[in-house]
Design a protein around this motif. Structure first.
Motif, mmCIF file in Angstrom:
data_model
loop_
_atom_site.group_PDB
_atom_site.id
_atom_site.type_symbol
_atom_site.label_atom_id
_atom_site.label_comp_id
_atom_site.label_asym_id
_atom_site.label_seq_id
_atom_site.Cartn_x
_atom_site.Cartn_y
_atom_site.Cartn_z
ATOM 1 N N THR A 1 -0.822 -0.599 -31.886
ATOM 2 C CA THR A 1 -1.510 -1.100 -33.068
ATOM 3 C C THR A 1 -1.697 0.034 -34.064
ATOM 4 N N LEU A 2 -1.319 -0.210 -35.323
ATOM 5 C CA LEU A 2 -1.447 0.802 -36.373
ATOM 6 C C LEU A 2 -2.850 0.785 -36.966
ATOM 7 N N PHE A 3 -3.391 1.982 -37.186
ATOM 8 C CA PHE A 3 -4.702 2.131 -37.816
ATOM 9 C C PHE A 3 -4.586 3.136 -38.962
ATOM 10 N N THR A 4 -5.448 2.984 -39.935
ATOM 11 C CA THR A 4 -5.407 3.819 -41.132
ATOM 12 C C THR A 4 -6.618 4.738 -41.168
ATOM 13 N N VAL A 5 -6.384 6.028 -41.386
ATOM 14 C CA VAL A 5 -7.468 7.010 -41.470
ATOM 15 C C VAL A 5 -8.088 6.934 -42.865
ATOM 16 N N VAL A 6 -9.374 6.569 -42.922
ATOM 17 C CA VAL A 6 -10.048 6.432 -44.220
ATOM 18 C C VAL A 6 -11.170 7.446 -44.398
ATOM 19 N N HIS A 7 -11.497 8.196 -43.329
ATOM 20 C CA HIS A 7 -12.635 9.106 -43.438
ATOM 21 C C HIS A 7 -12.504 10.200 -42.378
ATOM 22 N N PHE A 8 -13.010 11.397 -42.719
ATOM 23 C CA PHE A 8 -13.031 12.508 -41.770
ATOM 24 C C PHE A 8 -14.483 12.806 -41.388
ATOM 25 N N LEU A 9 -14.722 12.994 -40.116
ATOM 26 C CA LEU A 9 -16.050 13.293 -39.587
ATOM 27 C C LEU A 9 -16.189 14.802 -39.429
ATOM 28 N N ASP A 10 -17.182 15.389 -40.092
ATOM 29 C CA ASP A 10 -17.366 16.845 -40.053
ATOM 30 C C ASP A 10 -18.531 17.277 -39.170
ATOM 31 N N SER A 11 -19.063 16.365 -38.408
ATOM 32 C CA SER A 11 -20.192 16.702 -37.537
ATOM 33 C C SER A 11 -19.793 17.770 -36.530
ATOM 34 N N PRO A 12 -20.543 18.881 -36.430
ATOM 35 C CA PRO A 12 -20.227 19.915 -35.430
ATOM 36 C C PRO A 12 -20.224 19.364 -34.005
ATOM 37 N N GLN A 13 -21.131 18.414 -33.731
ATOM 38 C CA GLN A 13 -21.192 17.856 -32.376
ATOM 39 C C GLN A 13 -19.921 17.085 -32.050
ATOM 40 N N LEU A 14 -19.432 16.310 -32.998
ATOM 41 C CA LEU A 14 -18.240 15.505 -32.731
ATOM 42 C C LEU A 14 -16.982 16.366 -32.643
ATOM 43 N N THR B 1 -8.247 -2.327 -39.657
ATOM 44 C CA THR B 1 -7.468 -1.182 -39.143
ATOM 45 C C THR B 1 -8.048 0.153 -39.593
ATOM 46 N N ALA B 2 -9.148 0.159 -40.345
ATOM 47 C CA ALA B 2 -9.722 1.400 -40.869
ATOM 48 C C ALA B 2 -10.418 2.175 -39.756
ATOM 49 N N VAL B 3 -10.162 3.475 -39.704
ATOM 50 C CA VAL B 3 -10.794 4.339 -38.704
ATOM 51 C C VAL B 3 -11.236 5.637 -39.358
ATOM 52 N N ALA B 4 -12.219 6.270 -38.745
ATOM 53 C CA ALA B 4 -12.633 7.624 -39.110
ATOM 54 C C ALA B 4 -12.336 8.532 -37.924
ATOM 55 N N ILE B 5 -11.783 9.710 -38.205
ATOM 56 C CA ILE B 5 -11.460 10.667 -37.133
ATOM 57 C C ILE B 5 -12.121 11.998 -37.443
ATOM 58 N N THR B 6 -12.227 12.846 -36.439
ATOM 59 C CA THR B 6 -12.839 14.154 -36.658
ATOM 60 C C THR B 6 -11.895 15.063 -37.435
ATOM 61 N N LEU C 1 -17.846 -0.020 -46.375
ATOM 62 C CA LEU C 1 -17.253 -1.216 -46.950
ATOM 63 C C LEU C 1 -15.795 -1.364 -46.531
ATOM 64 N N GLN C 2 -15.082 -0.213 -46.483
ATOM 65 C CA GLN C 2 -13.689 -0.253 -46.015
ATOM 66 C C GLN C 2 -13.621 -0.729 -44.568
ATOM 67 N N PHE C 3 -14.563 -0.253 -43.756
ATOM 68 C CA PHE C 3 -14.625 -0.691 -42.357
ATOM 69 C C PHE C 3 -14.777 -2.209 -42.288
ATOM 70 N N ILE D 1 -21.509 7.883 -42.323
ATOM 71 C CA ILE D 1 -20.496 7.045 -42.967
ATOM 72 C C ILE D 1 -21.067 6.588 -44.315
ATOM 73 N N ASP D 2 -20.418 7.009 -45.411
ATOM 74 C CA ASP D 2 -20.935 6.654 -46.730
ATOM 75 C C ASP D 2 -20.713 5.162 -46.988
#
Length: 864
Positions: free
Chosen positions: A182-195, A153-158, A146-148, A140-141
């Motif tokens: 509950t509404l959440f906002t996608v702010v980041h994408f996770l590119d980890s192969p494991q996830l 409502t900030a979330v990161a998804i794969t 900081l957004q978190f 997470i950069d």
């Protein structure tokens, strides 16, 4: 010499008789495919969970964990300054139902509208950095962190989840947090192969504080990941043990996977045992193929023996043909099994999620060990099946086979010895069954089942002759001379036809046994549901089926429900998952007083009122039958359990019937649960309505009391029973698929055997045509033979199935799952099974019948 024999004799025959070779290959391939597909699907489902654990743990080599209710976050402050402890990362974890379109309407059924199940991880992005693997790109950069911090409502998804639903940054998703959309906002994408692999990519990451707030986990942590110097792990563990409060434990990430594997072990073993049935039936196909090759080529064998070919070389020759069929069939089976596993994976994962824990397995794990074992099984069983006919071929006297017209076995079938050995195996199966029950060794049930199948298989020749003797006059009276000739050949070729009878017997026997067992189990569950689920209305927050102990209903709402007109009583439930003897165990708290007055739990050896009253008075617990059987506990024993209030010992005051999960669970009174777990929380309620009151009216009033932003699922008693039975049927759906494949392999055996016998009887059929038999009469003769084969095989299968059904119901199920099942025998299952197999056999005989009708009389006359 052997390679010359294979090249000029064995291979030539296999390719010249391509149709029969293809049928045999298909039978072997199906047997191997079923085994491989089931093992791969089960392995993939468990590997998916293991990967999820591994991915979210990162490089953590120790964890502090509690039960599913979590533990106080102040534990984190106690970990400062411990030598050898390099990093700590607190985690809150929850499962949530979600819809990915950003809408908040509930729809008719939230379980359908909110169709995705997500694993939500609440983390501290800065604390997680030391735990990230070098190959991971899930960091997470600072801007996202900081957004978190700024936006709850900030979330990161794969990236996998984003691509599946075509989501971009800024997209909104809706999760059911404690029943609230509950509404959440996608702010980041996770590119980890494991996830991407974990939980099928259904991973959502949020800030720790936001997760605690959204999912009602204020002040709670589910675990703390630890990075410990490997050289000081024991010292760190000792230091932590002295610091940690009751209800927490030090564990390794892999321990959770082992607990789950232990929990679903019985489920996987039962599927594997069923998969072996298709391989078992395939053995008959190989045996029959090699036996018929020996029969057709007896004269050729005699010539080879006269030219100096040794008995050993003859054995090796036929075994090499079986080896070829086994190798090629197994390779095809491995490929076919991989395709079938993709279809079976969803069913296996859904069953595990329904009965045990959430698994979202979308990726098929190609385990080399499964492929190697499946290939070895296919080849090994092919060679084993071919051994007896190969030895028979080597014992063929050249002087006999050189004489023209010899077409039958030189050695008579030892019916007496075979029948005696078969009966001995049946007696042995009974003795093993008795030992299995007394010694409580689950594998003994499978040994008994295979002894039973082998025993009935060896009895097949004698049973075939016995049936032929009784059926011949009846069939001849109804079908005329053609029918008499068709039935007569069953006696003349009993060594070959009895192999098909045995294969059909196995298929029909398993069909009947599984149908009776599943039917008995379903009826038992239905009776149990009607007797024990007595509440008129069951209410829970939407999404509780996946969030479980992370759900809670407002206490004010429960108080209002109790005051509704027509409501007699309200029972409340709360529960946690705790480790117990290397397994995950469910502990629930209910109102024993309400249950004693209104519930109808069925106890073993005592009444509900006595058991529940004693539990209240002694601060004891009641346990399910399966829990008691698995852990060897009974009424009156003491049970030791780790709780947030320390290790507690509870007297067991009653054992009750339950069929919701084979792992079982234990129940205590609500007040005792709240005192030990130091929490006042209710996950769901059961509402008992006064006699004569309209349940639908109470349901409408109850839903009107709920806050507008709280989605409740209020299920009437009848609907809950129907849903439970639908889940039951879904659980056993894969069993019926395995039955169908076993029957298909048996039908292939009928086609292969009849085709070979038609070619073997070419001269006989040609002579019949020469003396005036019409094509229709020849076809009728073969179809009667085919139908009677199916009838005899299915009749023997009925006897075998009856014995197997007792074994499955009272031994295997009891030893593996601990359930008592009321045996229910429906006569229709025998009629349907016999009718289905006779029709299938007749249909399988159409091709060979047409082949027989094409025999030309002149060919037979030239030979004669």
């Amino acid at each position: 010499m052997i390679d010359v024999l294979w090249r000029w004799v064995g291979a030539r025959h296999l390719f010249q008789e391509g149709g029969r070779s293809l049928l045999t290959l298909l039978g072997v391939a199906l047997g191997v495919a079923v085994f491989v597909s089931i093992r791969l699907a089960n392995h993939s489902a468990l590997s998916s969970f293991s990967d999820t654990v591994d991915a979210v743990a990162g490089k953590a080599n120790l964890q502090i964990a509690g039960d599913s209710g979590g533990f106080d976050e102040t534990v984190l402050s106690r970990l400062q300054g411990i030598p050898g402890l390099q990093a700590t990362a607190p985690v809150v974890q929850a499962y949530a139902r979600a819809r990915m379109d950003g809408k908040t309407e509930a729809g008719e059924d939230p379980r359908e509208t909110y169709s995705e199940t997500l694993l939500v991880l609440g983390i501290d992005p800065t604390a997680m950095q030391p735990f990230e693997r070098e190959e991971s790109s899930a960091r997470i950069d600072p801007a996202t962190a900081l957004q978190f911090a700024m936006d709850p409502t900030a979330v990161a998804i794969t990236s996998t989840l984003a691509r599946r639903h075509r989501l971009e940054r800024g997209a909104r998703i809706t999760m059911l947090a404690d029943g609230h959309p509950t509404l959440f906002t996608v702010v980041h994408f996770l590119d980890s192969p494991q996830l991407q692999q974990a939980m099928g990519g259904n991973i959502v990451i949020m800030s720790l504080a936001s997760t605690q707030q959204a999912f009602g986990r204020q002040g709670k942590l589910d675990r703390i990941d630890l990075l410990v110097d490997p050289a000081r792990k024991e010292a760190v563990t000792a230091a932590l043990t002295a610091l940690l409060p009751s209800g927490t434990r030090i564990t390794h990430p892999a321990a959770r996977t082992r607990q789950v594997e232990n929990m679903v072990e019985a489920f996987g073993l039962n599927l594997t045992a069923l998969a072996f049935i298709a391989l078992f039936v395939s053995m008959f196909l190989i045996f029959n193929a090699v036996s018929m090759a020996v029969l057709r080529r007896r004269k050729e064998i005699g010539i080879l023996r006269s030219l100096g070919v040794t008995r050993r070389q003859i054995i090796v020759q036929f075994l090499s043909e079986a080896l070829f069929l086994g190798v090629v069939g197994s390779i095809i089976g491995l490929l076919l099994g991989t395709v079938m596993a993709r279809g079976a994976l969803g069913s296996v994962a859904q069953t595990i999620s329904t009965l045990y824990l959430q698994v979202n397995a979308t990726h098929l794990y190609l385990d080399p060990g499964v492929y190697l074992f499946g290939f070895a099984l296919g080849v090994g069983m092919s060679l084993l099946s071919a051994l007896a006919p190969a030895i028979e071929a080597s014992q063929t006297p050249p002087s006999v086979t050189m004489r023209q017209g010899i077409q039958i076995e030189a050695q008579p079938l030892p019916l007496g010895r075979l029948t005696g050995l078969g009966l001995s195996l049946l007696v042995m199966a009974a003795l093993v069954t008795v030992w299995t029950v007394s010694a409580r060794r689950p594998f003994g049930g499978f040994v008994s089942a295979f002894l039973l199948l082998f025993g009935f298989s060896l009895v097949a020749p004698g049973f075939t002759l016995l049936c032929e003797r009784f059926l011949s006059p009846l069939v001849a009276a109804v079908g005329g001379i053609e029918a008499r000739l068709g039935v007569r050949y069953l006696r003349e070729a009993v060594a070959r036809t009895s192999v098909v009878v045995a294969a059909l017997m196995v298929s029909v026997g398993m069909l009947i046994a599984l149908t009776v067992m599943v039917g008995s189990f379903r009826k038992t569950v239905d009776i149990w549901i009607r007797q024990t689920i007595r509440g008129d209305l069951y209410v829970e927050p939407a999404g509780r089926d996946v969030s479980t102990s992370a759900s809670a209903m407002p206490e004010s709402l429960i108080a209002q429900v109790r005051k509704l007109p027509g409501v007699a009583a309200v029972d409340t439930y709360r529960g946690v998952e705790v480790p117990f003897r290397d397994r995950i165990t469910h502990v629930g708290g209910i109102d024993f007083d309400v249950q004693a007055r209104y519930g109808k739990l069925q106890f073993i050896g005592t009444t509900a009122e006595a058991s529940l009253t004693a539990a209240e008075r002694q601060a004891g617990v009641i346990i399910t039958e399966s829990f008691g059987f698995r852990h060897r506990l009974r009424n009156g024993d003491l049970l030791e359990l780790l709780t947030p209030s320390g290790t507690q010992r509870f007297p067991i005051t009653g054992v009750f019937y339950d069929y919701s999960t084979d792992g079982g669970y234990l129940m205590m009174d609500r007040a005792l649960f709240e005192r030990l777990w130091k929490v006042r929380r209710t996950e769901r309620i059961a509402v008992y309505v006064q006699p004569g009151v309209d349940v639908d009216r109470v349901r409408t009033q109850l839903l009107a009391l709920a806050p507008k932003d709280l989605l409740l699922i209020a299920t009437p008693n009848l609907a809950l029973r129907q849903r439970a039975l639908r889940i039951f049927d879904q659980t056993f759906r894969i069993t019926y698929a395995l039955q169908g494949i076993a029957i298909l392999v048996s039908v292939l055996g009928v086609i292969s055997t009849l085709t070979a016998l038609i070619l073997q009887r070419g001269r006989e059929i040609g002579v019949l045509r020469a003396v005036g038999a019409r094509r229709g009469q020849v076809q009728k003769m073969v179809l009667v033979e085919s139908g009677v084969l199916g009838l005899i095989g299915s009749l023997l299968g009925c006897l075998c199935g009856l014995a197997l059904s007792y074994l499955l119901t009272f031994v295997i199920n009891k030893q593996f799952f601990g359930w008592s099942i009321r045996y229910t025998l429906e006569p229709e299952v025998f009629i349907q099974s016999v009718g289905m197999m006779v029709v299938a056999s007749i249909l399988a005989g159409i091709g060979p019948a047409r082949l027989a009708a094409t025999r030309v009389a002149a060919e037979a006359m030239r030979v004669e």
